[in-house]
Design a protein around this motif. Structure first.
Motif, PDB file in Angstrom:
ATOM      1  N   TRP A 321      -1.228  12.764  10.085  1.00 28.28           N
ATOM      2  CA  TRP A 321      -1.356  14.339   9.091  1.00 28.28           C
ATOM      3  C   TRP A 321      -1.068  15.674  10.488  1.00 28.28           C
ATOM      4  O   TRP A 321      -0.489  16.297  10.083  1.00 28.28           O
ATOM      5  N   ALA A 322      -2.446  15.168  11.526  1.00 27.15           N
ATOM      6  CA  ALA A 322      -2.115  16.382  12.382  1.00 27.15           C
ATOM      7  C   ALA A 322      -0.516  16.238  13.021  1.00 27.15           C
ATOM      8  O   ALA A 322      -0.274  17.255  13.529  1.00 27.15           O
ATOM      9  N   ALA A 323       0.159  15.028  13.411  1.00 26.61           N
ATOM     10  CA  ALA A 323       1.708  15.597  13.619  1.00 26.61           C
ATOM     11  C   ALA A 323       2.322  16.383  12.536  1.00 26.61           C
ATOM     12  O   ALA A 323       3.232  17.361  13.524  1.00 26.61           O
ATOM     13  N   LEU A 324       2.483  16.246  11.300  1.00 23.09           N
ATOM     14  CA  LEU A 324       3.285  17.139  10.609  1.00 23.09           C
ATOM     15  C   LEU A 324       2.336  18.391  10.477  1.00 23.09           C
ATOM     16  O   LEU A 324       3.566  18.944  10.847  1.00 23.09           O
ATOM     17  N   ILE A 325       1.425  18.332  10.937  1.00 22.34           N
ATOM     18  CA  ILE A 325       0.585  20.053  10.952  1.00 22.34           C
ATOM     19  C   ILE A 325       1.522  20.465  12.435  1.00 22.34           C
ATOM     20  O   ILE A 325       1.454  21.710  12.122  1.00 22.34           O
ATOM     21  N   ALA A 326       1.239  19.580  13.195  1.00 22.95           N
ATOM     22  CA  ALA A 326       0.990  20.513  15.177  1.00 22.95           C
ATOM     23  C   ALA A 326       2.772  20.929  14.816  1.00 22.95           C
ATOM     24  O   ALA A 326       2.724  22.169  15.300  1.00 22.95           O
ATOM     25  N   VAL A 327       3.913  20.430  13.894  1.00 26.18           N
ATOM     26  CA  VAL A 327       4.929  21.318  13.813  1.00 26.18           C
ATOM     27  C   VAL A 327       4.929  22.503  13.433  1.00 26.18           C
ATOM     28  O   VAL A 327       5.639  23.274  14.272  1.00 26.18           O
ATOM     29  N   PRO A 328       5.286  22.624  12.334  1.00 28.78           N
ATOM     30  CA  PRO A 328       4.623  23.974  11.729  1.00 28.78           C
ATOM     31  C   PRO A 328       4.403  24.800  13.113  1.00 28.78           C
ATOM     32  O   PRO A 328       3.793  26.136  12.688  1.00 28.78           O
ATOM     33  N   THR A 360      12.497  20.116   7.898  1.00 27.98           N
ATOM     34  CA  THR A 360      13.342  19.244   7.897  1.00 27.98           C
ATOM     35  C   THR A 360      12.691  18.207   8.841  1.00 27.98           C
ATOM     36  O   THR A 360      11.986  17.154   8.918  1.00 27.98           O
ATOM     37  N   ALA A 361      12.254  18.823  10.273  1.00 24.84           N
ATOM     38  CA  ALA A 361      11.077  18.120  11.389  1.00 24.84           C
ATOM     39  C   ALA A 361      10.096  17.325  10.900  1.00 24.84           C
ATOM     40  O   ALA A 361       9.873  15.970  10.699  1.00 24.84           O
ATOM     41  N   CYS A 362       9.583  18.180   9.786  1.00 25.65           N
ATOM     42  CA  CYS A 362       7.765  17.517   9.518  1.00 25.65           C
ATOM     43  C   CYS A 362       8.559  16.223   8.059  1.00 25.65           C
ATOM     44  O   CYS A 362       8.355  14.903   7.558  1.00 25.65           O
ATOM     45  N   LEU A 363       9.377  16.498   7.325  1.00 27.88           N
ATOM     46  CA  LEU A 363      10.442  15.512   6.052  1.00 27.88           C
ATOM     47  C   LEU A 363      10.547  13.887   7.269  1.00 27.88           C
ATOM     48  O   LEU A 363      10.233  12.983   7.011  1.00 27.88           O
ATOM     49  N   VAL A 364      11.426  14.332   8.426  1.00 28.84           N
ATOM     50  CA  VAL A 364      11.319  12.741   8.808  1.00 28.84           C
ATOM     51  C   VAL A 364      10.434  12.632   9.664  1.00 28.84           C
ATOM     52  O   VAL A 364      10.177  10.921  10.162  1.00 28.84           O
ATOM     53  N   LEU A 365       9.245  13.611  10.244  1.00 26.27           N
ATOM     54  CA  LEU A 365       8.590  12.358  10.486  1.00 26.27           C
ATOM     55  C   LEU A 365       7.218  11.943   9.849  1.00 26.27           C
ATOM     56  O   LEU A 365       7.239  11.162   9.556  1.00 26.27           O
TER      57      LEU A 365
END
Length: 375
Positions: A321-328, A360-365
């Motif tokens: 979840w931290a990686a997903l939040i890091a993109v935006p 898109t980046a979050c969905l891929v991750l």
């Protein structure tokens, strides 16, 4: 001088008088169950005093001294005196009357002894640790599973003295069982010693069988779907209670083995065969306790492993979840710097494009973490 005179000379008139009083009380209450918290409903340490001849109960005499005198004069039978948590003063006259060794008397009064077997002249002194299973609706980290007590036994040629400590382990039912079998009881005081040893070991068997139900329940909880959430305190509590049981059972092996094999004057060779049976039962309990100890160690290790795995899973989820939040966060941080010359600042579709790239980046991750089991 008569034997009565000799006894009075040895014990002293004051001690004899005290023994007469407690013996009269004991005769009025021939069958007393001390399973309740009170020391003795007789108002003293004496629970019962009975003479046996040819395996049958002899009608009570006037007092303890007369009972002992009659048995010794007839040179047949024996006296069984039962005591519950006696004090030094209460035991002093009895110790003199039966010529008991001071060290054995001290152990019998003070209690808190290891199971053992000692020979003092013509008298045999045995210590047994009694146990009982404490019933409980649900095992918790503070539940008492095993309660212990003690039974000390003095065995002579014509007497048996039992000293009991604790709120359980009453010998009243055992006395009734022996009296129902005069043929066995006629073999002498050693029969009583065997019956007590067998009774104590049978209680060990019952307690281990009951404790197994608690261990099975803990094992089922640990290996359930949410086993990592099980209370480890229950496992430690079971191990502590099992250790208490082990302290009572394991040291008794050597005394029972000696009773079964070593020539002892007050133990008839015919009775020794019965002690071998007790030794076999005790060995079974000892092996069962060792197996329980190993099983609880395995359960504890499995529980700790489950807790570690659960913590690792939580850490992976947090990391994902931290990686997903890091993109935006990264994209918004770049565009939040407010530089004058930045790409797509004047483009009409620049904002929707950035949102699309972030989504898109979050969905891929997210799909990658789901595929690897992190989410």
């Amino acid at each position: 001088m008569s034997m009565a005179g000799n006894l009075r000379k040895v014990t002293g008139l004051d001690k004899v008088s005290g023994l007469r009083k407690v013996a009269r009380l004991a005769r009025r209450h021939t069958r007393v169950d001390l399973s309740h918290p009170a020391r003795s409903p007789l108002g003293s340490a004496v629970v019962n005093c009975v003479a046996y001849q040819d395996g049958a109960r002899v009608p009570g005499g006037r007092d303890l001294v007369d009972t002992v005198e009659r048995v010794r004069k007839q040179d047949d039978g024996f006296v069984w005196l039962g005591l519950h948590e006696p004090t030094d003063q209460e035991f002093a006259g009895i110790a003199d009357l039966f010529d008991l060794h001071p060290l054995a008397v001290e152990d019998a009064v003070e209690a808190h002894q290891r199971p053992k077997l000692e020979a003092y002249g013509e008298t045999l002194f045995a210590v047994f640790k009694t146990v009982c299973y404490v019933e409980h609706k649900e095992l918790t980290a503070t539940s008492e599973v095993v309660n212990t007590g003690e039974i000390m036994v003095f065995v002579g040629a014509d007497f048996v003295i039992t000293v009991r400590h604790g709120r359980h382990g009453s010998l009243g039912p055992l006395r009734e069982e022996l009296e129902a079998d005069p043929r066995q009881l006629s073999k002498g005081p050693a029969t009583v010693l065997h019956a007590i040893a067998d009774h104590v070991v049978d209680d060990y068997v019952n307690v281990t069988d009951s404790a197994q139900a608690d261990i099975d329940q803990v094992e089922a909880d640990v290996f359930a779907e949410n086993g990592a959430r099980a209370d480890a305190g229950r496992i430690y509590q079971l191990k502590r209670e099992l250790l208490e049981l082990k302290r009572a059972v394991v040291p008794l092996a050597r005394p029972v083995q000696e009773l079964a094999t070593r020539p002892i004057r007050v133990i008839d060779p015919e009775i020794q065969a019965y002690f071998r049976d007790v030794s076999d039962h005790l060995l079974r309990v000892t092996e069962q306790i060792a197996a329980f100890d190993e099983l609880l160690n395995s359960i504890l290790q499995a529980h700790l492993a489950q807790v570690t795995v659960s913590q690792n899973e939580d850490m992976r989820k947090i990391t994902a979840w931290a990686a997903l939040i890091a993109v935006p966060t990264m994209v918004c941080g770049v565009y939040g710097m407010n530089f004058e010359h930045m790409p797509e600042l004047g483009w009409t579709f620049g904002y929707p494009l950035v949102l699309g790239v972030i989504a898109t980046a979050c969905l891929v991750l997210y799909r990658g973490f789901r595929r690897s089991g992190w989410l």
